[in-house]
Design a protein around this motif. Sequence first.
Motif, PDB file in Angstrom:
ATOM      1  N   UNK A 131       0.812  -1.202   0.000  1.00  0.00           N
ATOM      2  CA  UNK A 131       0.000   0.000   0.000  1.00  0.00           C
ATOM      3  C   UNK A 131       0.858   1.270   0.000  1.00  0.00           C
ATOM      4  N   UNK A 132       1.874   1.263   0.872  1.00  0.00           N
ATOM      5  CA  UNK A 132       2.679   2.477   1.005  1.00  0.00           C
ATOM      6  C   UNK A 132       3.841   2.515   0.019  1.00  0.00           C
ATOM      7  N   UNK A 133       4.058   1.379  -0.664  1.00  0.00           N
ATOM      8  CA  UNK A 133       5.141   1.292  -1.661  1.00  0.00           C
ATOM      9  C   UNK A 133       6.480   1.760  -1.084  1.00  0.00           C
ATOM     10  N   UNK A 134       6.800   1.247   0.100  1.00  0.00           N
ATOM     11  CA  UNK A 134       8.074   1.605   0.714  1.00  0.00           C
ATOM     12  C   UNK A 134       9.216   1.059  -0.136  1.00  0.00           C
ATOM     13  N   UNK A 135      10.251   1.892  -0.367  1.00  0.00           N
ATOM     14  CA  UNK A 135      11.369   1.418  -1.186  1.00  0.00           C
ATOM     15  C   UNK A 135      12.288   0.517  -0.372  1.00  0.00           C
ATOM     16  N   UNK A 136      12.289   0.700   0.924  1.00  0.00           N
ATOM     17  CA  UNK A 136      13.074  -0.151   1.816  1.00  0.00           C
ATOM     18  C   UNK A 136      12.444  -0.066   3.198  1.00  0.00           C
ATOM     19  N   UNK A 137      12.793  -1.041   4.047  1.00  0.00           N
ATOM     20  CA  UNK A 137      12.140  -1.117   5.351  1.00  0.00           C
ATOM     21  C   UNK A 137      13.194  -1.232   6.445  1.00  0.00           C
ATOM     22  N   UNK A 138      12.961  -0.502   7.529  1.00  0.00           N
ATOM     23  CA  UNK A 138      13.756  -0.718   8.735  1.00  0.00           C
ATOM     24  C   UNK A 138      12.943  -1.654   9.617  1.00  0.00           C
ATOM     25  N   UNK A 139      13.608  -2.723  10.040  1.00  0.00           N
ATOM     26  CA  UNK A 139      12.868  -3.859  10.602  1.00  0.00           C
ATOM     27  C   UNK A 139      12.559  -3.800  12.074  1.00  0.00           C
ATOM     28  N   UNK A 140      12.205  -4.926  12.623  1.00  0.00           N
ATOM     29  CA  UNK A 140      11.578  -4.987  13.935  1.00  0.00           C
ATOM     30  C   UNK A 140      12.569  -5.093  15.102  1.00  0.00           C
ATOM     31  N   UNK A 141      11.982  -5.100  16.304  1.00  0.00           N
ATOM     32  CA  UNK A 141      12.768  -5.265  17.523  1.00  0.00           C
ATOM     33  C   UNK A 141      12.746  -6.704  18.012  1.00  0.00           C
ATOM     34  N   UNK A 158      12.181  -6.174  -1.434  1.00  0.00           N
ATOM     35  CA  UNK A 158      12.358  -4.897  -0.725  1.00  0.00           C
ATOM     36  C   UNK A 158      13.429  -5.108   0.347  1.00  0.00           C
ATOM     37  N   UNK A 159      14.517  -4.356   0.293  1.00  0.00           N
ATOM     38  CA  UNK A 159      15.560  -4.570   1.306  1.00  0.00           C
ATOM     39  C   UNK A 159      15.090  -4.169   2.701  1.00  0.00           C
ATOM     40  N   UNK A 160      15.488  -4.963   3.681  1.00  0.00           N
ATOM     41  CA  UNK A 160      15.110  -4.688   5.063  1.00  0.00           C
ATOM     42  C   UNK A 160      16.375  -4.678   5.920  1.00  0.00           C
TER      43      UNK A 160
END
Lengths: 419, 294
Positions: A131-141, A158-160
């Motif tokens: 939906x947000x078409x994020x180019x990359x993601x910073x991941x979880x805790x 998508x790189x994370x």
Amino acid sequence: MRRKIGRKGLLLAIFFVIALLVAGCGPKLDQGSSQPASSSSSSSGSSSSPSSSEGTSGTSIEGGEFVLGMAISLSGGTAKYGEAAKRGVEMAIEEFNASGGYNGKKAVLKLYDDEAKPEKSVEVVQRLITQDKAVAIVGPANSGNAKAHIKFTQEAKVPEVIPVATGTAITQTYAGEEKNYIFRIAPFDSGQVGTMLKWAVEEKGFKKLALLHDTTGYGQGGKEDVLKQLKENYNLEPAVIESFQVGDPSMEPQLTKIKNANVDAIIFYGLAPEVAVYLKSRDKIGYYPITVASWAMGDPTVKELVGDLVNKNLYFVQSFTIDQSDKAKAFHEKVVAKYGEDIFPIATAQGYDSAKVILSAIKKVGLDSEKIRDAIENMTDFDGVTSAGAQPFSKDNHEALTKDNMFLATYKDGVIAKP
Amino acid sequence: MEQAIVSGLILGSIYAIIAQGYYITYITTNTLNFGQGDFLMLGALLGLTSIGMLAAAGVPVYLSLILAIAIVIIIKSVLGILLEQVAIKPLRHFFSIGWILSTVAVSIIIRNIAMLIWGRNVIPFPSPLGEKVIRIGTIGIAPHEIFAAISAVVIMALLFFFLKKSLLGKALSAVAFNKDAASLMGINPRFMALFSFALSSALAGIGGILVGPITNTAFYMGAGLGLKAFAVAIIGGLESPGGILVGGLLLGVLEQLVALWDSSFKDASAYVLILIVLAVMPQGLFGARRKEKF
């Protein structure tokens, strides 16, 4: 009277049924996670609405915007890690935008709270991708959350970059694939153990070690890593191995036993609340052995719970201390200037570096997710605030922090510092 | 070794005080609150919040501790009465063991509400008495632990005298012995049932304030403690307050000694003890012996 006696037998049967039931309602820690995950209770009422970070979503200027996604816990047992990492990411984005963005395109942070729950994490990561078409993601805790959702980032190409979760297997899940989209700038578990043992055995020459671990997946995993690496690298075995359970009010018996065994140091593997119990028990029996621990001991919760007891003979894994370099100090001051306080310096630093590595890649290759991944993997001029090197990753290594650049830190007057 | 025994006695006296809550309602209504552990957790968190608020308002430390205990007793008594009204009374008549599930249900509701109010993290509960460890020979004891152990014994003594000597206490026992006869004598069994639940819930609340600074305070802290206390009640004999005290101390010390030998068997030891006690003395260590009539 007969009725009463019959009831007691019944009570006993029910007691065991309820014992099972209640046991299932205690806090659950996800396998291999370095933090307590969400409790099993599912009726959390916290809303799931996305919260777009205010400061960074600036007015759209010519050139437009692109979305950097982030899915991390802002509530739940790991909320503190999430909040701190979020601040780091916001700062990286701010700097990126101030320096002109990518060809005038500004980064916008789209942030979702995964509530430290794996199922929620899967949901928000999918939303970020589709939906947000994020180019990359910073991941979880939470490692459990990472394990649950990396399938989707990998498949969507998508790189994370993971700033907190430490489960060893996470970055190796797709190591066999042609392109692995999962990176990490956080001290992974077995690397932490390597760092701990290297310091204790090689540098300090401790031969007689005790191991004290919790009985959750975290402590069990740590125990296996410790035993394996001690055996393989140094041909040693711990002199005493003791365990404790989450919620135990005291560790005095275990500590007394270790004290009688007269060891050089204790390797401790457990999470913040149990670290607090351990430190109180140490104080109770007046025995302050050198303790080597994973980064969970550096969780600010520990200091909140026991105060000054943190200052005695504790050494634990870190990738960042405020006093490690001038750059780190400057970063810390910037965090304090922006947010008033630095609640969890290492998590903020790792969050900052995770976003920065992505944004540096975007500066070079643009907004194509696959190209960003390649640029992250091949980066040779990374300049972060943690101890991650100039070339943080390679084809075979998706861990920016390894045995070589993690180090042990200690508390000095209540502040985490290099020993 | 000495340290383990002292810690065990302190822990055991706390188990015993929670277990007295089971005893009170069991003798009067033949039911008990399986959520006693979560009532304890609520007591600890309410106590923590009220001590914090009182201290912030400038009330002296000891006074704020006493006031916090009073606040917790009041709130918990009301909750105990509500529990009886909502979860026990309606279910006792048509389905005799329905109350077991309903008390567990209430406890889970309380746990979740506590999680929403106080969050999922462990909350620091600094003892108003300070954290400086007192050393006697090789043994270290925190001041709050001494306070907890002494309070537990005092409360149990008061309880014992109340039940055996006071009119109200005797009325409670009378209802337990024969409800119909007691009500013919002018005792209101409804009032007695409500009263016993209020008392039981208040005991759990006090237990929470006593135990909070010793263990980690969080929404999940009650489950394990409530269960151990139930084990204590069974071991000591559900109908004997003295037996519960002895059972509590026994279990506390046993646990610590087992942990000294091998920490992984610590929790198992409690339940092995229950099985042994029940196999040999089904009425508990101090329960009244009765022949089963058929």
